[in-house]
Enzyme design. Sequence first.
Site, PDB file in Angstrom:
ATOM      1  N   CYS A  83     -27.428   2.322  49.565  1.00  0.00           N
ATOM      2  CA  CYS A  83     -27.784   1.996  50.950  1.00  0.00           C
ATOM      3  C   CYS A  83     -27.047   2.910  51.936  1.00  0.00           C
ATOM      4  O   CYS A  83     -27.267   4.114  51.923  1.00  0.00           O
ATOM      5  CB  CYS A  83     -27.553   0.515  51.234  1.00  0.00           C
ATOM      6  SG  CYS A  83     -28.398  -0.057  52.738  1.00  0.00           S
ATOM      7  N   HIS A 194     -30.897  -1.748  47.151  1.00  0.00           N
ATOM      8  CA  HIS A 194     -29.701  -2.391  46.604  1.00  0.00           C
ATOM      9  C   HIS A 194     -29.963  -2.803  45.151  1.00  0.00           C
ATOM     10  O   HIS A 194     -30.600  -3.845  44.921  1.00  0.00           O
ATOM     11  CB  HIS A 194     -29.348  -3.642  47.421  1.00  0.00           C
ATOM     12  CG  HIS A 194     -28.773  -3.356  48.759  1.00  0.00           C
ATOM     13  ND1 HIS A 194     -27.421  -3.231  48.976  1.00  0.00           N
ATOM     14  CD2 HIS A 194     -29.374  -3.163  49.965  1.00  0.00           C
ATOM     15  CE1 HIS A 194     -27.200  -2.988  50.257  1.00  0.00           C
ATOM     16  NE2 HIS A 194     -28.377  -2.929  50.872  1.00  0.00           N
ATOM     17  N   GLU A 196     -27.907  -4.105  43.101  1.00  0.00           N
ATOM     18  CA  GLU A 196     -27.192  -5.348  42.816  1.00  0.00           C
ATOM     19  C   GLU A 196     -27.942  -6.576  43.333  1.00  0.00           C
ATOM     20  O   GLU A 196     -27.612  -7.707  42.957  1.00  0.00           O
ATOM     21  CB  GLU A 196     -25.778  -5.300  43.405  1.00  0.00           C
ATOM     22  CG  GLU A 196     -25.656  -5.539  44.894  1.00  0.00           C
ATOM     23  CD  GLU A 196     -26.021  -4.351  45.765  1.00  0.00           C
ATOM     24  OE1 GLU A 196     -25.798  -4.424  46.995  1.00  0.00           O
ATOM     25  OE2 GLU A 196     -26.533  -3.335  45.232  1.00  0.00           O
TER      26      GLU A 196
END
Length: 216
Positions: A83, A194, A196
């Site tokens: 990001c 992202h 995650e």
Amino acid sequence: MGKIAVLDYGMGNLHSVASALDKVAPEAEVVLAQTPQQAQGAERLLVPGVGAIRDCMAGFVDAGFAPLLKDAIAAGTPVLGICVGMQIMMRHSEENNGIDCLDIFPQPVKFFASDLLTVKGSERLKVPHMGWNKVQQVREHPLWEGIENGSRFYFVHSYYVPAINNDEIAGKTQYGLPLAAAMGRGNVFVTQFHPEKSADTGLRLLKNFVNWNGRA
């Protein structure tokens, strides 16, 4: 698996990133490094980030991470940016009236136009670009291993890297216009999305990163 340093320069909650790394590489030592000294000896560096680019760049530079990152890249250490961690590696950002970034990649970071429209031109799209979107894999890369082309990843951003005239793009997505979802050069791979927050597909990308030797 060795040591993985997540660079903590005061921008964003890093625990979700660290938890995801712990899940895909339980044998690794995952460190939230607030100083270059805490990152010493790391076999991999992860550069996350959320927020305004001016504050992110100031925090990154003030923490002393700029020379650490450039030395790691020169040494061949695998690096992943996520990001804003991707955007600070570009040349310049339009955010905050224009901010010079680290210039690791020579591309600019642009603001989504206020009149951003869908491909059909019939609907005004919201900014920020937030939610799940498909990523087209533009070229092969070890971090795409086991990930189906066109898989969805989670995005949250108001600024983007254009996906034009750029041989370093590894993945594209469409949000009214084509943008770089992932880029790679040598031992550096960066994503606008992202991983995650991208469920099993994102975890697979992170697992690919912790198994990556830094060669494309």
